[in-house]
Design an enzyme around this catalytic site. Structure first.
Site, PDB file in Angstrom:
ATOM      1  CB  CYS A 191       6.500  -2.247  -8.022  1.00 20.42           C
ATOM      2  SG  CYS A 191       4.797  -2.046  -7.497  1.00 20.42           S
TER       3      CYS A 191
ATOM      4  CB  CYS B 187      -0.894  -0.020   1.246  1.00 20.48           C
ATOM      5  SG  CYS B 187      -2.415   0.903   0.992  1.00 20.48           S
TER       6      CYS B 187
ATOM      7  CB  CYS C 118      -4.077   1.307  -1.528  1.00 16.78           C
ATOM      8  SG  CYS C 118      -2.383   1.803  -1.777  1.00 16.78           S
TER       9      CYS C 118
END
Length: 179
Positions: free
Chosen positions: A99, A15, A91
């Site tokens: 990422c 998240c 989320c």
């Protein structure tokens, strides 16, 4: 040699702030996974503290609140970090971010949930939002842990992982009262 069914899978929940949803998911997976899964959580921009409204849920699950911490996802992209098998974003903000490159190319899926930390209102309303988030995560985690991971091919598994988020989201939308 370890049989595939005896394998422990490492799961990372992401998240943005790593203070509520991903922390709850980590605890729930460690509880529901009963040794088959080892869960972690992290954030792209960790707030540095675990939301205190997670305490009652964590303690009901048998965990100590103090054993959880808000941390950066960078910890899991470094050498020596646990090899990840699965990475789930919980989320929408984290799902849209770039990422790190995860060692081992884990399977990924988005299981977005409303942020209970954003709920304003009475203590009871806030507690209800956190409980609802825990319930939705529990449903997804139970679906996930029931998959035959040792015998399903990678493409079918990826499809199932995405479906868990979509199906659970659809059920959540249908359960909400009309406005």
């Amino acid at each position: 040699m370890t049989a595939p069914s005896d394998r422990t899978y490492n799961v990372l929940f992401l998240c943005t702030g790593n203070s509520a949803r991903s922390i709850l998911a980590e605890a729930l997976m460690n509880k529901e996974g009963a040794g088959r899964f080892r869960a972690f959580s992290a954030g792209s921009m960790p707030v540095g503290r675990v939301n205190p409204h997670t305490r009652p849920i964590l303690e009901r699950l048998g965990f100590r609140f103090e054993d959880f911490r808000s941390k950066s996802w960078d910890e899991f992209a470094k050498p020596g970090a646990p090899a990840l098998d699965f990475v789930f974003t919980v989320c929408d903000n984290a799902a849209g971010e770039v990422c790190p490159i995860w060692p081992g190319q884990p399977m990924t899926a988005h299981w977005g949930l409303p942020d209970p930390a954003a709920v304003e209102g009475s203590e009871a309303e806030i507690a209800a939002a956190f409980a609802d988030t825990a319930r939705m995560l529990t449903n997804r985690i139970r679906l996930f842990t029931s998959l035959p991971l040792a015998s399903i091919d990678r493409l079918s598994l990826q499809t199932k992982l995405r479906e868990i988020g979509r199906v659970a989201d659809q059920a959540q939308i249908q359960a909400q009262p009309a406005r």
